[in-house]
Design an enzyme around this catalytic site. Structure first.
Site, PDB file in Angstrom:
ATOM      1  N   HIS A  23       0.839  -1.192   0.000  1.00 16.21           N
ATOM      2  CA  HIS A  23       0.000   0.000   0.000  1.00 16.21           C
ATOM      3  C   HIS A  23       0.878   1.248   0.000  1.00 16.21           C
ATOM      4  O   HIS A  23       1.866   1.317   0.717  1.00 16.21           O
ATOM      5  CB  HIS A  23      -0.927   0.006   1.217  1.00 16.21           C
ATOM      6  CG  HIS A  23      -2.081  -0.932   1.072  1.00 16.21           C
ATOM      7  ND1 HIS A  23      -3.389  -0.515   1.145  1.00 16.21           N
ATOM      8  CD2 HIS A  23      -2.132  -2.270   0.831  1.00 16.21           C
ATOM      9  CE1 HIS A  23      -4.197  -1.556   0.956  1.00 16.21           C
ATOM     10  NE2 HIS A  23      -3.451  -2.623   0.773  1.00 16.21           N
ATOM     11  N   TYR A  68      -9.240   5.480   7.306  1.00 17.96           N
ATOM     12  CA  TYR A  68      -9.452   5.852   8.701  1.00 17.96           C
ATOM     13  C   TYR A  68     -10.490   6.965   8.717  1.00 17.96           C
ATOM     14  O   TYR A  68     -10.253   8.036   8.130  1.00 17.96           O
ATOM     15  CB  TYR A  68      -8.161   6.371   9.337  1.00 17.96           C
ATOM     16  CG  TYR A  68      -7.106   5.328   9.616  1.00 17.96           C
ATOM     17  CD1 TYR A  68      -6.920   4.837  10.905  1.00 17.96           C
ATOM     18  CD2 TYR A  68      -6.272   4.843   8.615  1.00 17.96           C
ATOM     19  CE1 TYR A  68      -5.944   3.900  11.197  1.00 17.96           C
ATOM     20  CE2 TYR A  68      -5.291   3.902   8.883  1.00 17.96           C
ATOM     21  CZ  TYR A  68      -5.133   3.441  10.173  1.00 17.96           C
ATOM     22  OH  TYR A  68      -4.163   2.503  10.454  1.00 17.96           O
ATOM     23  N   PRO A  75      -4.239  -0.111  18.522  1.00 22.88           N
ATOM     24  CA  PRO A  75      -3.956  -0.532  17.152  1.00 22.88           C
ATOM     25  C   PRO A  75      -4.071   0.572  16.097  1.00 22.88           C
ATOM     26  O   PRO A  75      -3.748   0.322  14.936  1.00 22.88           O
ATOM     27  CB  PRO A  75      -4.997  -1.623  16.899  1.00 22.88           C
ATOM     28  CG  PRO A  75      -6.139  -1.276  17.813  1.00 22.88           C
ATOM     29  CD  PRO A  75      -5.499  -0.686  19.033  1.00 22.88           C
ATOM     30  N   LYS A 118       1.217  -0.303  15.065  1.00 18.38           N
ATOM     31  CA  LYS A 118       2.589  -0.383  15.552  1.00 18.38           C
ATOM     32  C   LYS A 118       2.922  -1.622  16.373  1.00 18.38           C
ATOM     33  O   LYS A 118       4.089  -1.852  16.683  1.00 18.38           O
ATOM     34  CB  LYS A 118       2.900   0.859  16.406  1.00 18.38           C
ATOM     35  CG  LYS A 118       2.887   2.149  15.620  1.00 18.38           C
ATOM     36  CD  LYS A 118       3.949   2.140  14.552  1.00 18.38           C
ATOM     37  CE  LYS A 118       3.758   3.241  13.546  1.00 18.38           C
ATOM     38  NZ  LYS A 118       4.193   2.873  12.219  1.00 18.38           N
ATOM     39  N   TYR A 149       3.984   6.597  10.279  1.00 19.08           N
ATOM     40  CA  TYR A 149       3.146   5.439   9.940  1.00 19.08           C
ATOM     41  C   TYR A 149       3.954   4.409   9.151  1.00 19.08           C
ATOM     42  O   TYR A 149       3.877   3.200   9.418  1.00 19.08           O
ATOM     43  CB  TYR A 149       1.932   5.893   9.133  1.00 19.08           C
ATOM     44  CG  TYR A 149       0.841   4.844   9.036  1.00 19.08           C
ATOM     45  CD1 TYR A 149      -0.292   4.927   9.842  1.00 19.08           C
ATOM     46  CD2 TYR A 149       0.940   3.776   8.151  1.00 19.08           C
ATOM     47  CE1 TYR A 149      -1.295   3.962   9.769  1.00 19.08           C
ATOM     48  CE2 TYR A 149      -0.059   2.812   8.067  1.00 19.08           C
ATOM     49  CZ  TYR A 149      -1.165   2.908   8.872  1.00 19.08           C
ATOM     50  OH  TYR A 149      -2.150   1.957   8.798  1.00 19.08           O
TER      51      TYR A 149
END
Length: 393
Positions: free
Chosen positions: A72, A198, A289, A293, A385
């Site tokens: 991704h 998200y 979550p 990580k 991220y």
């Protein structure tokens, strides 16, 4: 019995450390309280940072990842009915990969079996002793017989509920619990998105992830004390449609294969080592979550500790072992703040009244508008991220 490293726990951290040590010619034994079938059946996180992917490739352990993992290039942040894409490749030149922890464990274990590694399943009464000296031991019961194995180092990769962290005198826990959790489903339907979504919605957080081109993974924010029995499949899909919906896009529904509620909490141990005992992964820290990580933090610990063990046992340089806890915790606290920031940013929070709740929500929208509108802010999110380097700095 004697070996060089006794690893307690056959999750991804323990199995990966075994491969790192094997490559360096260091002997080890892995002890696991659960059965092989249980270990292979545990379903956990599914996002690998670029650095984690690079480590697996360097060790020659990425064949299954290359075949079944999904690369991704970023994520979508959604709020106020609009979706904004953050392109990690364009921002920081890095990617993430969707690859379930279950698949990683299966591959690591298969490679250990091919190598003939010494892994003991369903052992009990595991007790590390002599940790302050140079010759620590671990006793355990295996098949009804009690065995003691000595080693140069003992590694606690046995998770939050394991025996290793309690073996450290005076250890403290720094914790934060969140008043909400994630209700997650695995659905037999192709993903309706290219990259993860998200979403902040007045009803609560929602997320669209995936496990494969055929299977979707989705989450909705719920109260931490809610029962899964109160959430029918229809109610879950209705909440997902509401929270993830944007004009011109359709969320495809399918059969719910499994569903569960995951609590949200942060935990960090005050130290990651004591004498010849070293903690890795969930034995030393847990993150909510939202920032993806957990598994990556365990891999970072293992890389750092693996280098230190090799330097100590093969070259007589103990500086990495003596400095392991400080180095691991320095990186972990950076990871913790990012995970906490993402969690606070994207979840609806309780407030004493409607006005305070609306203020908090509008403040979150303002932060999201800043993040999506500022290149510097997008780069900061993308850098964290996609993953901080696995270094001692």
């Amino acid at each position: 019995m004697r070996t060089q490293a006794v690893i307690i726990g056959a999750g991804p951290a323990g199995l990966l450390l075994g491969h790192i040590l094997h490559r360096a010619g260091i002997g080890f034994t892995i002890l696991e309280a659960r059965s092989r079938e249980y270990v292979l059946g545990r379903i956990r996180a599914g996002v690998l940072e670029q650095s984690s992917v690079d480590v697996l490739a360097e060790l020659g352990l990425d064949a299954d990842l290359r075949e079944h993992g999904l690369t991704h290039h970023g994520i979508h942040l959604q709020f106020e009915g609009a979706r904004h894409h953050l392109d990690f490749v364009e921002l920081v030149g890095r990617t993430v990969s969707i690859y379930g922890q279950q698949a990683l464990v299966r591959h690591l274990l298969a490679e250990h079996e091919r190598l003939g590694s010494d892994i003991r399943f369903e052992v009990s009464d595991v007790t590390p002793t002599g940790l302050e000296g140079s010759d620590p031991t671990v006793s355990f019961t295996d098949g009804g017989a009690t065995t003691t194995i000595a080693g140069d180092v003992v590694v606690g990769a046995d998770g939050f509920h394991g025996v290793c962290r309690p073996a450290i005198p005076g250890i403290r826990a720094f914790e934060r619990s969140f008043p909400f959790g994630w209700l997650g489903i695995l659905a037999d339907v192709p993903p309706s998105t290219d990259d993860l979504i998200y979403a902040l919605h007045p009803d609560g957080f929602a997320m669209h992830s995936m496990r494969s081109p055929e299977v979707s993974r989705l989450y909705v924010q719920v109260r931490h004390d809610e029962s899964i029995d109160d959430w029918s499949d229809a109610r879950i899909w209705d909440a997902l449609q509401t929270r993830l919906g944007v004009d011109g896009w359709t969320l495809q529904e399918g059969e719910v294969l499994e569903k569960s509620i995951t609590p949200m909490r942060s935990f960090v141990a005050s130290t990651m080592s004591h004498g010849r005992l070293f903690l890795v992964g969930d034995a030393g820290h847990i993150v909510p979550p939202t920032g993806a990580k957990g598994l990556n933090s365990a891999i970072a610990d293992v890389v750092l500790l693996g280098r230190a063990i090799i330097a100590g046992l093969q070259h007589g340089d103990e500086s990495g072992l003596s400095g392991y806890s400080a180095a691991a915790l320095a990186r972990q606290w950076k990871v913790q703040q990012f995970s906490e920031w993402m969690t606070d940013l994207l979840h609806v929070h309780d407030a004493p009244d409607a006005s305070a709740r609306e203020f908090a929500y509008r403040s979150q929208v303002g932060r999201l508008e800043y993040v999506t509108g500022s290149r510097a802010a997008r780069q900061s999110l993308a850098e964290q991220y996609a993953g901080l380097p696995f270094t001692t700095e």
